[in-house]
Design a protein around this motif. Structure first.
Motif, PDB file in Angstrom:
ATOM      1  N   MET A   1      29.430  43.706  28.373  1.00 20.18           N
ATOM      2  CA  MET A   1      30.149  44.475  29.408  1.00 20.18           C
ATOM      3  C   MET A   1      30.018  45.958  29.088  1.00 20.18           C
ATOM      4  O   MET A   1      30.684  46.450  28.195  1.00 20.18           O
ATOM      5  CB  MET A   1      31.628  44.066  29.375  1.00 20.18           C
ATOM      6  N   PRO A   4      32.939  50.225  32.339  1.00 19.56           N
ATOM      7  CA  PRO A   4      34.320  49.857  32.684  1.00 19.56           C
ATOM      8  C   PRO A   4      34.546  49.910  34.197  1.00 19.56           C
ATOM      9  O   PRO A   4      33.815  50.581  34.916  1.00 19.56           O
ATOM     10  CB  PRO A   4      35.150  50.925  31.986  1.00 19.56           C
ATOM     11  N   LEU A   5      35.547  49.192  34.662  1.00 19.47           N
ATOM     12  CA  LEU A   5      35.936  49.292  36.067  1.00 19.47           C
ATOM     13  C   LEU A   5      36.684  50.606  36.252  1.00 19.47           C
ATOM     14  O   LEU A   5      37.582  50.893  35.468  1.00 19.47           O
ATOM     15  CB  LEU A   5      36.871  48.120  36.413  1.00 19.47           C
ATOM     16  N   ALA A 590      41.452  42.839  36.577  1.00 23.57           N
ATOM     17  CA  ALA A 590      40.026  42.859  36.248  1.00 23.57           C
ATOM     18  C   ALA A 590      39.708  44.039  35.335  1.00 23.57           C
ATOM     19  O   ALA A 590      38.891  43.936  34.421  1.00 23.57           O
ATOM     20  CB  ALA A 590      39.191  42.929  37.522  1.00 23.57           C
ATOM     21  N   ARG A 591      40.389  45.161  35.582  1.00 20.51           N
ATOM     22  CA  ARG A 591      40.159  46.344  34.745  1.00 20.51           C
ATOM     23  C   ARG A 591      40.594  46.074  33.303  1.00 20.51           C
ATOM     24  O   ARG A 591      39.912  46.426  32.339  1.00 20.51           O
ATOM     25  CB  ARG A 591      40.948  47.520  35.319  1.00 20.51           C
ATOM     26  N   CYS A 594      38.073  43.731  31.786  1.00 20.21           N
ATOM     27  CA  CYS A 594      36.839  44.467  31.532  1.00 20.21           C
ATOM     28  C   CYS A 594      36.950  45.284  30.245  1.00 20.21           C
ATOM     29  O   CYS A 594      36.054  45.273  29.400  1.00 20.21           O
ATOM     30  CB  CYS A 594      36.569  45.366  32.736  1.00 20.21           C
ATOM     31  N   ASN A 595      38.088  45.960  30.081  1.00 22.33           N
ATOM     32  CA  ASN A 595      38.299  46.766  28.871  1.00 22.33           C
ATOM     33  C   ASN A 595      38.314  45.908  27.614  1.00 22.33           C
ATOM     34  O   ASN A 595      37.877  46.340  26.559  1.00 22.33           O
ATOM     35  CB  ASN A 595      39.625  47.528  28.962  1.00 22.33           C
ATOM     36  N   LYS A 598      34.615  44.708  26.067  1.00 23.50           N
ATOM     37  CA  LYS A 598      33.577  45.663  25.656  1.00 23.50           C
ATOM     38  C   LYS A 598      32.698  45.105  24.548  1.00 23.50           C
ATOM     39  O   LYS A 598      31.498  45.317  24.521  1.00 23.50           O
ATOM     40  CB  LYS A 598      34.230  46.965  25.195  1.00 23.50           C
ATOM     41  N   TYR A 683      37.040  36.046  30.592  1.00 21.82           N
ATOM     42  CA  TYR A 683      35.740  36.187  31.241  1.00 21.82           C
ATOM     43  C   TYR A 683      35.504  35.032  32.223  1.00 21.82           C
ATOM     44  O   TYR A 683      35.107  35.226  33.366  1.00 21.82           O
ATOM     45  CB  TYR A 683      34.647  36.193  30.162  1.00 21.82           C
ATOM     46  N   ILE A 704      33.821  43.833  41.892  1.00 21.52           N
ATOM     47  CA  ILE A 704      34.115  43.462  40.509  1.00 21.52           C
ATOM     48  C   ILE A 704      32.935  42.684  39.917  1.00 21.52           C
ATOM     49  O   ILE A 704      32.521  42.906  38.782  1.00 21.52           O
ATOM     50  CB  ILE A 704      35.425  42.639  40.421  1.00 21.52           C
ATOM     51  N   MET A 708      30.934  43.682  36.512  1.00 16.40           N
ATOM     52  CA  MET A 708      31.206  42.863  35.335  1.00 16.40           C
ATOM     53  C   MET A 708      30.251  41.690  35.115  1.00 16.40           C
ATOM     54  O   MET A 708      30.066  41.255  33.983  1.00 16.40           O
ATOM     55  CB  MET A 708      32.645  42.321  35.395  1.00 16.40           C
ATOM     56  N   TYR A 709      29.722  41.120  36.192  1.00 17.39           N
ATOM     57  CA  TYR A 709      29.036  39.829  36.030  1.00 17.39           C
ATOM     58  C   TYR A 709      27.576  39.772  36.493  1.00 17.39           C
ATOM     59  O   TYR A 709      26.836  38.892  36.089  1.00 17.39           O
ATOM     60  CB  TYR A 709      29.806  38.728  36.782  1.00 17.39           C
TER      61      TYR A 709
END
Ligand SMILES: [Zn+2]
Ligand SMILES: [Zn+2]
Length: 820
Positions: A1, A4-5, A590-591, A594-595, A598, A683, A704, A708-709
């Protein structure tokens, strides 16, 4: 990842971006070359281009867009076309209004051009709205029924049906709107209850005395062809067969019996006129009575009305009443409630006129309609009876000719000399007989070289009732049967009797096959006051306003969650706002995920040590998948919506994420594998949520997914990712039971802190849990790390017995004591 969002999440910006990109990327293109995937075709109704994509259409389009998106993810090669049903009266009326002209002021082709211009403008406004709603349409399929290329198809269907004997020209009573100046079909007639005056009028018998007739329409007296009583009415037995004088005329008619007469209505004596209503049409046919037409196409009295000729029906009514009064024939007037047939478009009461028109034989298909309606899958099921009952109720064939300008021409000429009908050949099409001659040298019957065109045009429904075949590629593609019948035909509950019905009879007549395999019905949108949403009711909300405030994904949640499929759905701003807040919640979750990812190297076979709560969320996510899949399979959008939103908001965000934060933050304390277990869950479960939500909220899930994906999953869009299937291995009832208990402990402790007005991160010096028994104690011990971590308990003791303290709901045997 890697990326970041962003913190800032502008829904409208994100939606616009994806609407553009999807089109550029061709995400929703149907692949004609792909012979491997099963096809799924949507019979998108071409809407009438009024220029306004109102909330009813938003409801309609969201429903079948959800279906299309779901099927696409299920691996189908989805065909989702879009056309426009351009022709029709409302456009003509609007052009007349805008240019302050009448259709007869201009040559037909010039008037037509003005109509086309207006329609073009309206289409672009509506196309924008459909795009803004995020519909996954393949825009390369776009068509307009006013284009000559579509005429060709409509006219070809006319020619084929004529040759098959389904189309005839005949003189028959038709519904006529005097304001619109055209015949209209039964399906375009609506009923309104109005207050009318019932007039009691004395008709003098030739011998002696009189009978009193009750009527709401004295202006029809000049068209009276008989006076009728019920055969069972003893009061009038002696008058049957007697001659009776028709007031205001110098005619006499015979008194007859007819079992259609209701002895309870008025005096039990009625006049039968040609025509007052459909009952008159039946009686006239039954008794072989003559037809006297006293009202013309413009709603004025004809020469047959004698001294009233030239008056409007209203003027004639007044004049006739005056004359009856003078002759002392008017006995009484009293108010009555009456069901009036009116034109669907302008609500003018319709007249029944005997006209020469073109008809399609539809009633001979009624039993076939019923048989097919029963075979088709309906959502909801009971809606099939709307179609069956309608087909059975029809008394007349479908009148398909109209006396208008902006419509598909009827490909017919007549020989000027012998009146022979000249039908266009398929290779002449498209053709407008009003500007072109038939491509033959002479009349095949008499040899004359002069022809006159058919000036009547086709009913707009005649254009739009072949869409299932046209969408599939008929008549140009040899392989059109690949997409025929359509997999789903979507329809509003109010147009089953038109759209669903006409599609059915036309395709049955043309191809002897049903046009669609399933029918998805939506209800009406109600205003905030509970009445149907309408500009004149002051409860109207424009879709543009809703989109610009909250965006499409929030609006679509209102549609999906608004009520059971097929039921009426009230529009409520708070519902849309709730949808919008859900998107923010999802984005923030999601944020966070996402964080936390990492340093996460996603590997499907990651070896991590799943803790009880990890197994718990995994099992629940699998069950959710099953529930949502089942709901979407049966078009129960509200159930799918509720399940996903509940899971995301409460189970995933409020419970799971909160309960595993400590484990995430302190790998040194709990061990790296336990942090990895959480990462793996976050995830996996977030991806599952995004996929299940994608058909309903396509924009936010795509945004998103892309950040992320996309790289890892290697599909260019989430909407092309394979729909998740239930993994039975991950369903674990025992793990859910354990997780529920651990979660209950955490929730109750946090609740106590909240009630005591303590911050949630307040340290608990000592936490004692009375588990009530050995088994429950074991379970709590298994989850003690997440409990102590989330509740900030420095010391935790679990005792396998009952004790004192605060009860942990809903487990009455379990208590805890916290020392702060
Ligand atoms: Zn009308
Ligand atoms: Zn001829």
């Amino acid at each position: 990842m890697k990326q970041p969002l962003p913190k800032k999440f502008d829904i409208l910006e994100v939606e616009e971006k994806w609407q553009k990109k999807w089109e550029e990327m061709g995400v929703y293109r149907f692949d004609w070359e792909d012979k491997k995937r099963t096809t799924f075709s949507v019979d998108t109704p071409p809407p009438y281009p009024s220029g306004e994509f109102h909330m009813g259409l938003v409801l309609n389009w969201t429903y079948f867009d959800i279906v299309a998106r779901y099927k696409r993810m299920r691996g189908y090669n989805v065909y989702f076309p879009q056309g426009w049903d351009c022709h029709g009266l409302p456009t003509e009326v609007e052009v007349e209004r805008l240019h302050k002209i009448k259709k007869t002021d201009l040559p037909p082709d010039q008037f037509r051009m003005l109509c086309e211009k207006l329609v073009g403008k309206n289409i672009s406004a509506m196309k924008k709205a459909i795009t803004n709603l995020g519909c996954s349409i393949d825009w390369t399929t776009e068509y307009k029924t006013m284009d000559p290329d579509y005429w060709r198809r409509t006219q070809l269907s006319f020619v084929l049906l004529y040759k098959k004997g389904f189309i005839y020209r005949g003189t028959h009573p038709v519904n006529w709107c005097p304001r619109c100046g055209t015949a209209i079909a039964d399906a375009e007639v609506e009923y309104e209850t109005r207050t009318a005056q019932l007039h009691y009028i004395n008709f003098k018998l030739e011998d002696d005395g009189f009978l009193t007739v009750a009527t709401t329409r004295p202006e029809l007296i000049p068209a009276c062809v008989t006076v009728a009583v019920s055969p069972h009415d003893e009061r009038y037995k002696q008058y049957v067969g007697k001659k009776i004088h028709v007031p205001t005329t110098n005619r006499t008619v015979e008194v007859i019996t007819d079992d259609l007469v209701d002895p309870e209505f008025g005096t039990g004596v009625v006049m039968i006129c040609t025509y007052g209503d459909k009952a008159d049409v039946k009686s006239v046919a039954k008794h072989k009575l003559p037809v006297i037409t006293c009202i013309d196409e413009n709603g004025r009295m004809t020469q047959n009305a004698g001294k009233y000729a030239g008056m409007t029906t209203e003027e004639a009514k007044k004049a006739i009443i005056d004359d009856l009064k003078k002759e002392e024939l008017l006995e009484n007037i009293e108010p009555t409630n009456q069901e009036v047939s009116v034109c669907w478009r302008c609500h003018t009461p319709i007249e029944i006129l005997e006209k020469e028109q073109w008809f399609m034989k539809t009633r001979i298909l009624s039993s076939q309609v019923e048989k097919n309606a029963l075979e088709i899958r309906w959502y909801p099921d009971y809606m099939k009876y709307r179609l069956i009952d309608w087909a059975k109720s029809l008394e007349w064939d479908w009148v398909i000719s109209r006396q208008r300008v902006f419509a598909t021409p009827i490909p017919i000429w007549y020989c000027k000399k012998c009146n022979e009908i000249i039908l266009a050949e398929p290779n002449w099409l498209p053709i407008d007989p009003r500007t072109e001659n038939p491509r033959i040298d002479k009349c095949p019957n008499c040899g004359s070289k002069e022809f006159k065109p058919e000036r009547d045009v086709l009913d707009t429904w005649f254009d739009s009732s072949i869409t299932c075949a046209v969408h599939a590629g008929w008549p140009d593609r040899e392989d059109w049967k690949r997409l025929f019948p359509a997999d789903v035909h979507p329809s509003g509950v109010d147009i089953i009797r038109t759209w669903a019905y006409y599609l059915m009879v036309r395709h049955l007549a043309l191809f002897n096959e049903k046009p669609y395999k399933s029918c998805l019905i939506n209800g009406m949108v109600l205003g905030t006051d509970g009445r149907s949403m309408h500009k004149s009711f002051g409860n109207y909300v424009a879709s543009k306003e809703v989109f610009s405030k909250y965006g499409a994904d929030a609006t679509r949640q209102w549609v999906a969650g608004g009520g059971a499929t097929g039921s009426d759905i009230p529009f409520r701003w708070p519902d849309v706002e709730y949808g919008w807040r859900f998107l923010i919640k999802l984005w923030n979750a999601a944020r966070f995920v996402c964080n936390q990812l990492k340093d996460y190297e996603s590997k499907e076979n990651v070896k991590c040590v799943l803790q009880p709560l990890d197994k718990w969320i995994l099992s629940k996510a699998e069950k959710l998948t099953k529930k949502v899949t089942d709901a979407l399979e049966t078009c129960q959008f509200n159930i799918a919506m509720e399940e996903i939103r509940n899971f995301t908001w409460h189970v995933f965000c409020d419970c799971y994420i909160e309960a595993v934060k400590d484990r995430l933050y302190k790998p040194d304390f709990y061990g790296k594998e336990k942090r990895e277990a959480v990462q793996y869950m976050l995830y996996t479960v977030l991806y599952r949520i995004l996929q299940l939500l994608a058909p309903i909220t396509p924009h936010v899930t795509e945004e998103i997914y892309q950040i992320m994906y996309a790289e890892e999953k290697s599909r260019k869009s989430i909407h092309l990712s394979p729909w998740p299937t239930l993994n039975e291995k991950h369903v674990d009832e025992e793990a859910e039971k354990r997780g529920d208990l651990i979660m209950a402990v955490i929730t109750e402790i946090r609740r106590e802190k909240a009630e005591k007005h303590m911050p949630l991160n307040t340290q608990i010096k000592k936490l004692i849990i009375y588990a009530g028994g050995k088994d429950t104690a074991e379970i709590i011990m298994e989850g003690r790390e997440d409990i102590s971590g989330t509740c900030k308990a420095a010391n935790i003791e679990v005792l396998p017995k009952k004790g004192e303290g605060r009860e942990i709901k809903p487990y009455s045997d379990i208590q805890f004591l916290a020392e702060y």
